[in-house]
Design a protein around this motif. Structure first.
Motif, PDB file in Angstrom:
ATOM      1  N   ASP A  97       0.613  -1.371  -0.006  1.00  0.00           N
ATOM      2  CA  ASP A  97      -0.067  -0.155   0.064  1.00  0.00           C
ATOM      3  C   ASP A  97       0.507   1.678   0.173  1.00  0.00           C
ATOM      4  OD1 ASP A  97      -2.414  -1.300  -0.201  1.00  0.00           O
ATOM      5  OD2 ASP A  97      -2.588  -1.153   2.262  1.00  0.00           O
ATOM      6  N   VAL A  98       1.529   1.456   0.715  1.00  0.00           N
ATOM      7  CA  VAL A  98       2.802   2.214   0.820  1.00  0.00           C
ATOM      8  C   VAL A  98       3.390   2.852  -0.318  1.00  0.00           C
ATOM      9  CG1 VAL A  98       4.929   3.535   2.221  1.00  0.00           C
ATOM     10  CG2 VAL A  98       2.682   2.590   3.389  1.00  0.00           C
ATOM     11  N   VAL A  99       3.923   1.002  -1.311  1.00  0.00           N
ATOM     12  CA  VAL A  99       4.684   1.494  -2.255  1.00  0.00           C
ATOM     13  C   VAL A  99       3.083   2.387  -3.193  1.00  0.00           C
ATOM     14  CG1 VAL A  99       5.834   0.023  -4.498  1.00  0.00           C
ATOM     15  CG2 VAL A  99       6.793  -0.114  -2.410  1.00  0.00           C
ATOM     16  N   ALA A 100       2.065   1.793  -3.566  1.00  0.00           N
ATOM     17  CA  ALA A 100       0.823   2.296  -4.245  1.00  0.00           C
ATOM     18  C   ALA A 100       0.809   4.052  -4.205  1.00  0.00           C
ATOM     19  CB  ALA A 100      -0.011   1.468  -3.793  1.00  0.00           C
ATOM     20  N   VAL A 101       1.083   4.431  -2.510  1.00  0.00           N
ATOM     21  CA  VAL A 101       1.342   5.727  -2.258  1.00  0.00           C
ATOM     22  C   VAL A 101       1.774   6.696  -3.202  1.00  0.00           C
ATOM     23  CG1 VAL A 101       1.069   7.384  -0.199  1.00  0.00           C
ATOM     24  CG2 VAL A 101       0.222   5.222  -0.796  1.00  0.00           C
ATOM     25  N   ARG A 102       3.398   6.006  -2.491  1.00  0.00           N
ATOM     26  CA  ARG A 102       4.196   6.761  -3.439  1.00  0.00           C
ATOM     27  C   ARG A 102       4.300   6.500  -5.144  1.00  0.00           C
ATOM     28  NH1 ARG A 102       8.549   4.584   0.786  1.00  0.00           N
ATOM     29  NH2 ARG A 102       8.236   6.204   1.970  1.00  0.00           N
ATOM     30  N   ALA A 103       4.014   5.638  -5.777  1.00  0.00           N
ATOM     31  CA  ALA A 103       4.028   5.502  -7.309  1.00  0.00           C
ATOM     32  C   ALA A 103       2.567   6.918  -7.135  1.00  0.00           C
ATOM     33  CB  ALA A 103       3.805   4.201  -7.378  1.00  0.00           C
ATOM     34  N   GLY A 104       2.000   7.103  -6.770  1.00  0.00           N
ATOM     35  CA  GLY A 104       1.511   8.418  -7.052  1.00  0.00           C
ATOM     36  C   GLY A 104      -0.095   7.375  -7.729  1.00  0.00           C
ATOM     37  N   PRO A 109      -3.118   6.933  -1.229  1.00  0.00           N
ATOM     38  CA  PRO A 109      -3.327   8.090   0.515  1.00  0.00           C
ATOM     39  C   PRO A 109      -4.586   7.364   0.973  1.00  0.00           C
ATOM     40  CG  PRO A 109      -2.350   9.654  -1.585  1.00  0.00           C
ATOM     41  CD  PRO A 109      -3.056   8.298  -2.423  1.00  0.00           C
ATOM     42  N   PHE A 110      -5.401   7.446   0.301  1.00  0.00           N
ATOM     43  CA  PHE A 110      -7.084   7.127   1.303  1.00  0.00           C
ATOM     44  C   PHE A 110      -5.974   5.441   1.595  1.00  0.00           C
ATOM     45  CE2 PHE A 110     -10.273   4.664   1.169  1.00  0.00           C
ATOM     46  CZ  PHE A 110     -10.728   5.332   2.299  1.00  0.00           C
ATOM     47  N   VAL A 111      -5.759   4.588   1.265  1.00  0.00           N
ATOM     48  CA  VAL A 111      -5.919   3.160   1.221  1.00  0.00           C
ATOM     49  C   VAL A 111      -4.754   3.064   1.799  1.00  0.00           C
ATOM     50  CG1 VAL A 111      -4.933   1.140  -0.018  1.00  0.00           C
ATOM     51  CG2 VAL A 111      -7.398   2.450  -1.027  1.00  0.00           C
ATOM     52  N   GLY A 112      -3.101   4.015   1.725  1.00  0.00           N
ATOM     53  CA  GLY A 112      -2.358   3.879   2.452  1.00  0.00           C
ATOM     54  C   GLY A 112      -2.750   3.840   3.487  1.00  0.00           C
TER      55      GLY A 112
END
Length: 199
Positions: A97-104, A109-112
């Motif tokens: 999830d954090v990787v997804a947030v950083r990938a934009g 951000p919500f999922v993270g």
């Protein structure tokens, strides 16, 4: 006569202070035992369960010690290693999830944030389950009850989160401090469960 009463009260105060300091010292020692027992990577639920049971014994003036801790640890490990493995899997999902947030990614951000909050909630539930563990109770039932208590007792859950924050801060500032402080986290979980039981 009055002086004798004052001396007796002063002795009682010292013994109460001594008793509380002894419990604090026992928490720090238990933290070291928990840290060593956690070296097996998936053994952390069993380590906290054995530590919490040791501290419960200490506060009720029952005999305990390293041997009983090891016995409890081995017993808790029977089903506890599966819980430990599931915890690492949950941490891996949150990492994604954090990787997804950083990938934009959209909604990242919500999922993270949801993932991180869920992981914290699971950690609190695990600690609350470990705090009431006994050899005759299955981990599945303990966790189901602990999840309920985590939601129904937000104040107690917040106190456990504060304990986790202290361990994290200790590890960031002076890494060796995080080891004995693990016992304080186990003690906090035990205290929160006692508080909930007497509500």
């Amino acid at each position: 006569m009055a002086q004798a009463g004052v001396k007796a009260r002063s002795r009682r105060r010292e013994s109460v202070f001594g008793e509380r300091f002894a419990v604090f010292a026992e928490c720090l020692l238990t933290g070291v035992w928990i840290a060593v027992a956690c070296l097996g990577v998936v053994t952390y639920p069993a380590a906290f369960a054995a530590g919490a049971r040791h501290l419960r014994r200490r506060t009720t003036h029952e005999n305990g010690g390293l041997r009983k801790f090891v016995t409890d640890f081995r017993t808790a490990l029977r089903g506890g290693w599966v819980v430990g493995l599931a915890g690492w899997a949950a941490a891996g999902v949150v990492r994604l999830d954090v990787v997804a947030v950083r990938a934009g990614l959209p909604g990242g951000p919500f999922v993270g944030a949801v993932g991180v909050l869920a992981l914290i909630g699971l950690a609190v539930a695990l600690l609350r389950a470990a705090a009431v563990w006994t050899p005759d109770r299955a981990w599945r039932a303990l966790l189901a009850d602990a999840v309920r208590r985590t939601v129904l007792d937000p104040a107690g859950s917040f106190l456990v989160v504060c304990g986790l924050a202290v361990v994290t801060a200790s590890a960031l500032l002076v890494a060796p401090l995080a080891v004995p402080v693990l016992g304080a986290v186990a003690a906090a979980a035990v205290a929160v469960e006692e508080r909930y039981r007497h509500r």
